[in-house]
Design an enzyme around this catalytic site. Structure first.
Site, short mmCIF file in Angstrom:
data_model
loop_
_atom_site.label_atom_id
_atom_site.label_comp_id
_atom_site.label_asym_id
_atom_site.label_seq_id
_atom_site.Cartn_x
_atom_site.Cartn_y
_atom_site.Cartn_z
N LYS A 52 29.91 47.63 53.90
CA LYS A 52 28.73 48.49 54.03
C LYS A 52 28.15 47.75 55.42
O LYS A 52 28.69 47.64 56.56
CB LYS A 52 27.98 48.43 53.17
CG LYS A 52 28.32 48.61 51.65
CD LYS A 52 29.33 49.79 51.52
CE LYS A 52 29.88 50.08 50.24
NZ LYS A 52 31.20 50.64 50.37
N TYR B 8 25.62 50.30 41.32
CA TYR B 8 26.82 51.18 41.79
C TYR B 8 27.77 51.50 40.48
O TYR B 8 27.91 50.65 39.74
CB TYR B 8 27.43 50.28 42.97
CG TYR B 8 28.88 50.71 43.26
CD1 TYR B 8 29.14 52.11 43.53
CD2 TYR B 8 30.25 49.87 43.11
CE1 TYR B 8 30.29 52.60 44.09
CE2 TYR B 8 31.27 50.36 43.53
CZ TYR B 8 31.38 51.79 43.90
OH TYR B 8 32.68 52.36 44.51
N ASP C 65 23.10 41.55 44.14
CA ASP C 65 23.86 42.45 44.91
C ASP C 65 22.95 42.78 46.18
O ASP C 65 21.91 43.59 45.91
CB ASP C 65 24.23 43.83 44.31
CG ASP C 65 25.34 44.27 44.90
OD1 ASP C 65 25.28 44.49 46.43
OD2 ASP C 65 26.33 45.05 44.44
O1 P1T Z 1 33.76 49.21 47.98
P1 P1T Z 1 33.41 47.83 47.60
O2 P1T Z 1 33.63 47.07 48.88
O3 P1T Z 1 34.36 47.14 46.77
O4 P1T Z 1 32.11 47.53 46.98
C1 P1T Z 1 31.67 47.67 45.65
C2 P1T Z 1 30.21 47.99 46.09
C3 P1T Z 1 29.41 46.92 45.55
N1 P1T Z 1 28.06 46.64 45.48
C4 P1T Z 1 27.24 47.82 45.92
C5 P1T Z 1 25.89 48.08 45.88
C6 P1T Z 1 28.18 48.86 46.33
O5 P1T Z 1 27.34 50.09 46.88
C7 P1T Z 1 29.39 48.98 46.50
C8 P1T Z 1 30.34 50.21 47.03
N2 P1T Z 1 29.58 51.41 47.09
C9 P1T Z 1 30.00 52.36 47.37
C10 P1T Z 1 31.31 52.74 47.81
C11 P1T Z 1 29.04 53.57 47.89
O6 P1T Z 1 29.40 54.66 48.44
O7 P1T Z 1 28.18 53.47 47.03
#
Ligand code: P1T
Length: 395
Positions: free
Chosen positions: A195, A98, A170
């Site tokens: 998510k 990400y 993750d």
């Molecule tokens: O957006 P947040 O809740 O802070 O999460 C960060 C995050 C951490 N790890 C992974 C694998 C992620 O995909 C994300 C956030 N990703 C998005 C917003 C996206 O659209 O890929």
């Protein structure tokens, strides 16, 4: 208890004071104390709140871990884990991840002279080669965002532990329903609960689950000391979302399979990335390491950046937006959205180019998702012809 039972009950006894079946939203910042030191386990809601505790215990149970900690976002949860590092430490991360995680590593950790080395996500030997005497963490995403490569958690855990290094996974993309990293040897599991865990695109949140008490205490200290915690209402919404995680994940996967097959046969599509397809380079590992393949499908199409704009503007059922894991289908253009913080040369070298699209396949009726993709991906002459025909009908 099995997965769905834990999702519905773990950490969630009926409320002892009223018998309420659902965990109440303890919308309070502080708690009455009966004299010095006379509190009932809660003093102040940054340190702890019963609605948050229920969420933390439930996520820990789903990941088969000992301790859960909830945070205000996935990135706040990442900061909690990264607080284990100190100036001069080194970290290894998979190169497909990400963009916001990359941004923390490159723009925040670097201020404390903490360096990150990136290795091709699926190349097990490269992780060992990148280890230095000061390496403290290995950081994996699997499946990766956005190219959906898989990393062999068991093999990397073996390498990490031989060198006294903690392994972070993750698990956002697969959710604990399809993958349990702690069972495969990881030390720390991370989620953007924004998510699949919450699953309804109405909360931003994060969580960390660990097995070891000393790791728990260190991250728990940071959670309270830095304060990036979720409020009671967001904790409650997330708990409510979790209850249907299993049924949602089954449907996400069923729909994603149909989408991956449809895209594989589509003349305008160049390449499809879905770990459930036998053509996926990590399909065998996916079968070993996961109990399903998830709901994310990425693909490249024949065209250019201008065509992306045209395709996304035509969408009717699917929404063009960042994020993933909600019940509705979302299409994202990683190069300009989720991975925009990675410099173009680095991003393109890793395979995230302008014609890559990432689809979080929702749980709508799959025919509607397929029809929407079909009309959005139609080439220009076909669309022009459609429009002309419609105009003729209207005349
Ligand atoms: O957006 P947040 O809740 O802070 O999460 C960060 C995050 C951490 N790890 C992974 C694998 C992620 O995909 C994300 C956030 N990703 C998005 C917003 C996206 O659209 O890929």
């Amino acid at each position: 208890m099995k997965f769905s039972t834990k999702a519905i009950h773990a950490g969630q006894e009926p409320d002892p004071s009223t018998g309420a079946i659902m965990t109440p939203i303890f919308q309070t910042s502080t708690y009455a104390q009966n004299g010095l030191g006379g509190h009932k386990g809660y003093e102040y809601s940054r340190s702890g709140n019963p609605t948050r505790t229920a969420l933390e215990d439930c996520i820990a149970a789903l990941e088969n871990g000992q301790y859960g900690m909830a945070f205000a976002s996935g990135l706040a949860a990442e900061q909690g884990i990264l607080s284990l590092l100190k100036t001069g430490d080194h970290m290894i991360a998979c190169d497909d991840l990400y963009g916001g995680s990359y941004r923390i590593f490159e723009r925040i950790l670097s201020r404390y002279q903490i360096e990150t080395s990136y290795v091709p996500a699926a190349n097990v030997q490269d992780y060992e080669k990148a280890i230095r005497p000061n390496t403290k963490l290995i950081w994996l995403e699997t499946p990766t965002n956005p190219l959906l490569r898989l990393v062999d958690i068991r093999a990397i855990a073996e390498i990490a532990h031989r060198h006294n290094i903690l392994l972070v996974v993750d698990n956002t993309f697969s959710s604990p329903y399809f993958q349990l990293p702690l069972e495969l040897g990881a030390d720390i599991v991370l989620h953007s609960t924004t998510k699949y865990i919450n699953g309804h695109s109405d909360v931003v949140g994060g969580a960390v689950v660990v097995k070891d008490q000393s790791v728990y205490e260190a991250i728990k200290f940071y959670q309270n000391a830095a304060g990036g915690i979720p409020g009671p209402f967001d904790s409650w919404l997330t708990l409510r979302g979790i209850k249907t995680l299993a049924v949602r994940m089954k449907q996400h996967q069923e729909n994603a399979f149909a989408v991956a097959r449809f895209l594989s046969d589509h003349p305008r599509v160049e390449k499809v990335y879905y770990p459930g397809l036998p053509s996926h380079p990590d399909h065998e590992l996916a079968k070993r390491q996961m109990s399903g393949f998830g709901g994310m499908v990425s693909f490249t199409f024949k065209g250019s950046l201008e065509d992306v704009d045209q395709i996304v503007r035509r969408l009717k059922v699917i929404t063009f937006a960042e994020s993933l894991g909600g019940i509705e289908s979302l299409l994202c253009h990683p190069a300009s959205m989720t991975h925009g913080s990675i410099p173009r040369e680095i991003r393109e070298a890793r395979g995230v180019d302008d014609t890559l699209l990432r689809l979080s396949v929702g749980i709508e009726d799959v025919e509607d998702i397929l029809n929407d993709l079909d009309q959005a991906l139609a080439t220009r002459p076909e669309i022009d012809q459609d429009i002309q025909e419609q105009q003729l009908v209207h005349k």
